[in-house]
Structure formats: C-alpha cells, structure tokens
Scaffold this active site. Sequence first.
Site, PDB file in Angstrom:
ATOM      1  N   THR A 286       0.832  -1.205   0.000  1.00 23.34           N
ATOM      2  CA  THR A 286       0.000   0.000   0.000  1.00 23.34           C
ATOM      3  C   THR A 286       0.870   1.260   0.000  1.00 23.34           C
ATOM      4  OG1 THR A 286      -1.557  -1.235   1.386  1.00 23.34           O
ATOM      5  CG2 THR A 286      -1.954   1.119   1.157  1.00 23.34           C
TER       6      THR A 286
ATOM      7  N   ARG B  68       7.856  -2.843   2.745  1.00 18.85           N
ATOM      8  CA  ARG B  68       8.049  -2.987   4.195  1.00 18.85           C
ATOM      9  C   ARG B  68       8.389  -4.421   4.531  1.00 18.85           C
ATOM     10  NH1 ARG B  68       3.265   0.947   6.632  1.00 18.85           N
ATOM     11  NH2 ARG B  68       3.660   2.503   5.030  1.00 18.85           N
TER      12      ARG B  68
ATOM     13  N   SER C 258       6.547   3.518   8.494  1.00 22.48           N
ATOM     14  CA  SER C 258       5.408   4.290   8.987  1.00 22.48           C
ATOM     15  C   SER C 258       4.919   3.871  10.374  1.00 22.48           C
ATOM     16  CB  SER C 258       4.294   4.217   7.955  1.00 22.48           C
ATOM     17  OG  SER C 258       3.292   5.117   8.284  1.00 22.48           O
ATOM     18  N   HIS C 259       3.687   3.382  10.463  1.00 25.49           N
ATOM     19  CA  HIS C 259       3.103   3.081  11.770  1.00 25.49           C
ATOM     20  C   HIS C 259       3.547   1.720  12.302  1.00 25.49           C
ATOM     21  CE1 HIS C 259       0.630   1.217   8.738  1.00 25.49           C
ATOM     22  NE2 HIS C 259       0.187   0.383   9.647  1.00 25.49           N
TER      23      HIS C 259
ATOM     24  N   LYS D  57      10.016   4.099   0.797  1.00 22.42           N
ATOM     25  CA  LYS D  57       8.981   4.617  -0.095  1.00 22.42           C
ATOM     26  C   LYS D  57       9.664   5.504  -1.141  1.00 22.42           C
ATOM     27  CE  LYS D  57       6.270   6.238   3.657  1.00 22.42           C
ATOM     28  NZ  LYS D  57       4.992   6.697   4.238  1.00 22.42           N
TER      29      LYS D  57
ATOM     30  N   ASP E 299       2.116   9.554  13.690  1.00 19.46           N
ATOM     31  CA  ASP E 299       2.698   8.204  13.621  1.00 19.46           C
ATOM     32  C   ASP E 299       4.195   8.228  13.354  1.00 19.46           C
ATOM     33  OD1 ASP E 299       2.551   9.029  10.960  1.00 19.46           O
ATOM     34  OD2 ASP E 299       2.331   6.982  10.225  1.00 19.46           O
TER      35      ASP E 299
ATOM     36  N   ASP F   3       6.207   8.128  10.775  1.00 18.31           N
ATOM     37  CA  ASP F   3       6.780   9.023   9.767  1.00 18.31           C
ATOM     38  C   ASP F   3       6.028  10.341   9.636  1.00 18.31           C
ATOM     39  OD1 ASP F   3       4.593   7.666   8.711  1.00 18.31           O
ATOM     40  OD2 ASP F   3       5.320   7.846   6.652  1.00 18.31           O
TER      41      ASP F   3
ATOM     42  N   ASP G 269       2.822  11.204   8.977  1.00 15.06           N
ATOM     43  CA  ASP G 269       1.737  11.523   8.043  1.00 15.06           C
ATOM     44  C   ASP G 269       0.352  11.232   8.600  1.00 15.06           C
ATOM     45  OD1 ASP G 269       2.159   8.810   7.895  1.00 15.06           O
ATOM     46  OD2 ASP G 269       2.267   8.705   5.705  1.00 15.06           O
ATOM     47  N   ARG G 270       0.278  10.542   9.737  1.00 14.48           N
ATOM     48  CA  ARG G 270      -1.050  10.260  10.314  1.00 14.48           C
ATOM     49  C   ARG G 270      -1.350  11.222  11.461  1.00 14.48           C
ATOM     50  NH1 ARG G 270      -2.398   3.913  10.432  1.00 14.48           N
ATOM     51  NH2 ARG G 270      -1.542   3.416   8.387  1.00 14.48           N
TER      52      ARG G 270
ATOM     53  N   THR H  11      -7.702   2.340  -1.211  1.00 16.08           N
ATOM     54  CA  THR H  11      -6.860   2.652  -0.055  1.00 16.08           C
ATOM     55  C   THR H  11      -5.430   2.977  -0.477  1.00 16.08           C
ATOM     56  OG1 THR H  11      -8.195   1.259   1.360  1.00 16.08           O
ATOM     57  CG2 THR H  11      -5.934   1.648   2.073  1.00 16.08           C
TER      58      THR H  11
ATOM     59  N   GLU I  64      -8.342   9.472   4.774  1.00  9.76           N
ATOM     60  CA  GLU I  64      -8.542   8.040   4.935  1.00  9.76           C
ATOM     61  C   GLU I  64      -8.972   7.765   6.369  1.00  9.76           C
ATOM     62  OE1 GLU I  64      -6.008   5.287   2.349  1.00  9.76           O
ATOM     63  OE2 GLU I  64      -4.547   6.586   3.321  1.00  9.76           O
ATOM     64  N   GLU I  65      -9.731   6.687   6.538  1.00  8.88           N
ATOM     65  CA  GLU I  65     -10.185   6.310   7.882  1.00  8.88           C
ATOM     66  C   GLU I  65      -9.017   5.932   8.783  1.00  8.88           C
ATOM     67  OE1 GLU I  65      -9.517   2.968   8.718  1.00  8.88           O
ATOM     68  OE2 GLU I  65      -8.723   2.805   6.679  1.00  8.88           O
ATOM     69  N   SER I  66      -7.873   5.613   8.184  1.00 12.74           N
ATOM     70  CA  SER I  66      -6.703   5.140   8.919  1.00 12.74           C
ATOM     71  C   SER I  66      -5.879   6.305   9.474  1.00 12.74           C
ATOM     72  CB  SER I  66      -5.843   4.275   8.015  1.00 12.74           C
ATOM     73  OG  SER I  66      -5.498   4.992   6.845  1.00 12.74           O
TER      74      SER I  66
ATOM     75  N   LYS J  18      -0.433  12.586   3.071  1.00 16.73           N
ATOM     76  CA  LYS J  18      -1.200  12.969   4.240  1.00 16.73           C
ATOM     77  C   LYS J  18      -0.242  13.601   5.231  1.00 16.73           C
ATOM     78  CE  LYS J  18      -1.328   8.152   6.004  1.00 16.73           C
ATOM     79  NZ  LYS J  18      -0.724   7.236   5.043  1.00 16.73           N
TER      80      LYS J  18
ATOM     81  N   ARG K 124      -8.790  -6.416   7.656  1.00 15.72           N
ATOM     82  CA  ARG K 124      -9.439  -5.218   8.178  1.00 15.72           C
ATOM     83  C   ARG K 124     -10.928  -5.279   7.830  1.00 15.72           C
ATOM     84  NH1 ARG K 124      -4.939  -2.621   9.635  1.00 15.72           N
ATOM     85  NH2 ARG K 124      -3.261  -2.160   8.141  1.00 15.72           N
TER      86      ARG K 124
END
Length: 542
Positions: free
Chosen positions: A17, A21, A112-113, A125, A276, A278, A280-281, A343, A362-364, A375, A495
């Site tokens: 996504t 990773r 990321s997370h 990335k 998070d 990195d 972005d969240r 997503t 996004e919902e995440s 983001k 999910r």
Amino acid sequence: MIRSVSTQPFADQKPGTSGLRKQVSVFQQPGYLENYIQSIFDSVEDFKGKTLVAGGDGRFFNREAIQIVAKIAAANGFGRIMIGKGAILSTPAVSALIRHLGAFGGIILSASHNPGGPHGDFGVKYNISAGGPAPEKITDAIFERTKSIKAYRIVDAPDIDIDRLGTLKLEGATIEIIDPVKQYQSLMETLFDFDAIRALFASGFRMRFDGLHAVTGPYARAIFEDELKSGAGTVVNGTPLPDFGGHHPDPNPTYAKDLYDLMMSKSAPDFGGASDGDGDRNMILGRGVYVTPSDSLAIIAANAKLAPGYAKGLAGVARSMPTSAAADRVAAKLGVRHYETPTGWKFFGNLLDAGLATLCGEESFGTGSNHMREKDGVWAVLFWLNILAARRMSVADLVRHHWATYGRNYYTRHDYEAIDLGAAQALMGALKGATATLPGKSFGPLTVEAADDFAYHDPVDGSDASDQGIRIMFEGGSRIVYRLSGTGTVGATLRVYIEHYEPPEGDLAQDTQTALARLVSLSRELSGIEARTGRKAPDVVT
Ligand code: VG1
Ligand code: CO
C-alpha cells in the site's frame, strides 16, 4: 570511485500500500536494500544531474540505510542529494521539499506506523516529482526490475557526516545536509492563521501532543511550543528513538493509549493530537471526546474556509473507499465534487494534480490537502487548532454541532492481525464469491442492497485498479467492507470496516460499538472469521 557490484535478485520486493516494508532482519541482508534502491533508479528516467530528497523517521537502521541511499544515488548520477540532518525527515516534509525544490523525487526510509527496533520493521517509499507516492505504474515497474537485477552502482567512499548542516561532495554529486523542519514550518505558516492560534493558547487553551517517540517530535516542538507558544510540556515523547520507546508508533486509541486515557480523564486538556512513525497520520481528541478520522475529514471540510490557505473554498473532497461517507455529505452541501478511491495515498495524487480535489482523507488516521501530495499529521492538528481558534468552542461541541447538521456516520474498524495468509485469502475468496448472491438477502432488519469487489477507474489518467476490497452495502446507508492489509509484514491482517448512518433527527448520542453491535456480529457471521482463522475478537478496534 564508482563500483558496479554484481548481485542476486530477491523474490519478495513487491511494494505494498505504501512502499516496501519488511522486518529489519530482511532489510539487513547483504544487497537487499541496495537492490531495491538500484531497482527504483532503473525504473525511472532522466534524473541525471537532478535533485533527490532523502530522509527517514529515525527508526533502527535509518542511519545505515541513508548512507547506502546517498552512495547509490550519487553513483547513478543525481546532481544534488538533500538529506535531513541526522537522516530525519517526516514523510510530509519530504513531499513538501520535493515540490519546493522542484526535485526529481524522494526516498523515505520508513515503515510508517509499524513498530521499529532491531526486531521491528523497516521500509522504503519512493515519491515522484509531484511530491506524492509513486503510482502503481512505477511501483509495478520497480517490482519487475527487482526480479531481474544483476548489479547495482555505488560510490566507494567513507560514510558522509549526516549530523552537521552543510554541503559536501560525493563523487559527482553535491550532498546538502538540511534542517528537517524549516521549510515544512514555513509552508504551514502560509496555510493557517498562526496569530489566531497563538491568541487561543494565550487565552488559556491547553493542548497535549504525543510524538510517540517518532519523527514528529522536532516538528511539533518547533511549531507548537516555540512558535505558537502552546506552553512548555505540550509535546510529550518528542524525541525520535530507534525503537520508538518499544511502542507501535500508531496514533489510535489502542497504541496512543496514554494520550487517549488522559483526554478521557478529569485532568484532560482542551485538545489532544498525535502522529505516527513518519508523521503523516494524526489522531484528534478533545476533552472527553475522540474524533474518528472520517469525522475529522468531514469537519475540516465543513470548516475549511476558516483557514487562510483554504479561504477560497474547496474544489472537491476525496476519501478512500473504506472511509465513512461523512465527508460526502459535506461535499454535497458545499456543492463540490466528492471522490471515492482505493486505499493508499497514491490514488489521490492525480485528483490533486488535476485540481479536482482540495482535501483528501482516509479512515486510517490520514488527512491531507493539495498543499503537498502526502497525508500530513501536524497539518491536521494545525487545521483543528485554526478551526477552534476561529470558532472558540470545545471539540465536543463542534463534533455534536456537526452531527446535528449532517447526521452521524457511526464507524469502527476491526483489525485481525497476523492471521494465517492462506486462511485470509480463502476468506476473501469466499466473500468475493458471495457478492453475486447477497443482494436482496435480509439479515434481521438489514437488507443487502448491493455487494461488490471495489474497482476504481482513475478519472484523470484512465488507469484501473481492481480487487480493492469487498463492499457489502445495506439499505439505509449501512456498510461492511473487508480488505487485506498491504502494509503488514507477518502473515495477513484482515481489516473489517463497519459503518451505519444516523440522520440528524436520529439518535446521535449512542456509544459507537453499541450502535454498531448488530453490524459487527453480522460481519463475523458473513465472513466466518472465527471458523476460518480461530479468532474470536479483533486485535485492534479503532
Ligand atoms: C494502511 C492504511 C491505509 C494507509 C496505509 C499507509 O494500509 O489502511 O489507509 O494509506 O496504511 O499509511 P493497509 O494496506 O495496511 O490497510 V502509513 O501512515 O503506514 O504510510
Ligand atoms: Co505513516
């Protein structure tokens, strides 16, 4: 001296996504990172003499990896390589820098997370010149290249000093070690009313920001504490650590539990935010209230004009498919277009480039806008602060007011982590088969209106993406969505996204899990989760 080193392909370098990773131990295999970085450069063209931005979230292996990236980039002919001091750059800062400098692209070292440390995950990335994640056309090409790579090119030189600001030479390339925060901070100043936010803090408004020992600490300290005078101690866990203090750097009620508990307690400040690994969240909280990311996107959209950078209004709002439809209702009322994408942030890039959307979410726990192509966690916190500074009401009142106007999309996501891959694939296969027969069927008061395997046709470049998740839609706007994660590194993560819409005149004050209880049990029944995976309950509920 530039060396060409012969190498063997690795079969598992398929980006998910958001980048590639893997567990740290996988990335530490000789040639693993080198192959992937060389494969990126082999899959893009015309970068000789141009600028590359590189940095990471400070996790374990970040400092070693940046040396390899710099040496391979220099050997491949980049003219200038901009690296954040200490190898630190948040994902949004990389996106902003690429755009600001007119760079060819960027490399972000982050999973990321996902958890870090020697036993955690690492990731890479690649972002394109527009500043956003490489689209699937490029990530597919990179994967193809990793399967046949025979050699990588690398500069044979001692490691560069990444801890001192300044310029140095590496073969034909200029390396610039830059302040990771500066340019990002000045971009934020152009978007938000910093004077109004400063006045809000001066009036006694209190905030807590949890950096979760990940990359946003330095950004948050500089912006909230130093510039906006939010008060000393606003930022907690603000020093990036290689293992994120042993925690999941994931800003949600489960993994940012300290902040969540504080905000639900008697001693809660007015506002809470977290980001998070990195950067972005984001997670947004008020005293006694947690704002779902889907609601946050909708509330930002409804109030966007209060921020100077968005005073002219929005061109459109885009959300990923599993994100609740709350933002669609705002877009409809504003008379602007709304989009539903698969997503992953890479699907928003074209809409933003073409000027079709201004806000995306996004919902995440991901929210962002056309100010960059990622983001952006700190940006989302600033947007909320700007709105609160203008409206001078509590987060709880703002949220209630929003629901009373637009209705409430009760929403939850249940994650079943590290389940057997075969069992997960069989579960998804069975659901896909059922999409043909489900419409028209009733389960108690719930009747299936439609069911499908979500596919997306990009309105800008005409590309198609299929297999993006199973949607089961019920009459009245309720929905169950199933997807397999594309960012996990162990087994599969299922999910399940569950949503119910309650109109403004309905019951807006229910507890989320109670309001969704019937849909939740139906989601287990329809997919046979327990029989197929042995799991009775999800690992994470957001
Ligand atoms: C998850 C989220 C997705 C997000 C992606 C990258 O992907 O669901 O919405 O874009 O992580 O976020 P998946 O495939 O595991 O569901 V980040 O902050 O980890 O780069
Ligand atoms: Co992230």
